[in-house]
Design an enzyme around this catalytic site. Structure first.
Site, PDB file in Angstrom:
ATOM      1  N   VAL A   1      20.691 -21.211  23.901  1.00  0.00           N
ATOM      2  CA  VAL A   1      22.108 -20.904  24.105  1.00  0.00           C
ATOM      3  C   VAL A   1      22.912 -22.030  23.493  1.00  0.00           C
ATOM      4  CG1 VAL A   1      21.895 -19.402  26.128  1.00  0.00           C
ATOM      5  CG2 VAL A   1      22.059 -21.876  26.448  1.00  0.00           C
ATOM      6  N   SER A   2      24.134 -21.700  23.058  1.00  0.00           N
ATOM      7  CA  SER A   2      24.948 -22.655  22.303  1.00  0.00           C
ATOM      8  C   SER A   2      25.779 -23.600  23.157  1.00  0.00           C
ATOM      9  CB  SER A   2      25.884 -21.896  21.365  1.00  0.00           C
ATOM     10  OG  SER A   2      25.135 -21.094  20.490  1.00  0.00           O
ATOM     11  N   THR A   3      26.178 -23.152  24.349  1.00  0.00           N
ATOM     12  CA  THR A   3      27.098 -23.973  25.144  1.00  0.00           C
ATOM     13  C   THR A   3      26.599 -24.161  26.574  1.00  0.00           C
ATOM     14  OG1 THR A   3      28.393 -22.063  25.866  1.00  0.00           O
ATOM     15  CG2 THR A   3      29.083 -23.137  23.811  1.00  0.00           C
TER      16      THR A   3
END
Length: 190
Positions: free
Chosen positions: A10-12
């Site tokens: 996941v990016s954040t």
């Protein structure tokens, strides 16, 4: 003995790998999980701790399961290099969302097309974003957050107190970068 391993990303910080994990677990028995959280897909595979560890761990005969191909990366070249490195080591890659096994010729062709389309879409989004910014500038609108500090006040207080950048930042409850910007802005306006 070959293993079925999985990679989640996941990016954040406010995102979770729970959906990816649940989807993969509903279809496969995973022997080992590798995860990168709050890690952008634009960071090269070799620079992501979880994916780098997976690349070193995977052995010939293993299968890597990903929720979607964009979990491996957002850059076409990086995704293809990652898949090719795994395949050269005898490791198969399966992407659930796109529904293909990347070790087959059809899977490789689909990967190349999907990755290229994703890159084109990101490029189009960036282009639309830049057009919007240019239009807003032409209309005289201010961009970005409203400035919350008074540069001159920060600089005057710092000078009057003979304070360090760190002490000034703490006094005003701002970052040291904000103090430095205030000092530069004050010098530029003189």
């Amino acid at each position: 003995m070959s293993e079925t391993i999985s990679y989640l990303r996941v990016s954040t910080d406010d995102q979770s790998t729970d959906t990816q994990r649940a989807t993969i677990e509903s279809r496969y028995n995973i022997d080992k999980w590798f995860v990168d959280e709050a890690t952008s897909g634009t960071i090269k595979a070799k620079d992501r701790e979880g994916l780098s560890t997976l690349m070193n761990y995977a052995r010939s005969g293993d299968t890597v399961i990903v929720y979607a191909i964009d979990r491996l990366g957002r850059n076409t070249v990086d995704v293809l290099e990652t898949v090719e490195t795994l395949e050269a080591g005898g490791v198969a890659v399966v992407s659930i969302r796109e529904g293909f096994d990347l070790s087959t010729p059809m899977g490789k062709a689909m990967l190349t097309m999907l990755a290229a389309m994703a890159e084109l879409e990101r490029s189009n989004i960036k282009s639309r974003q830049m057009s919007g910014i240019e239009r807003a500038k032409a209309e005289g609108r201010n961009l970005g957050r409203e400035k919350l500090i008074d540069d001159d006040l920060v600089v005057r207080w710092r000078q009057d107190q003979s304070a360090s950048i760190k002490d000034t930042a703490e006094f005003f409850g701002i970052s040291t970068a904000s103090v430095k910007r205030a000092c530069r802005a004050s010098k530029a306006s003189q």
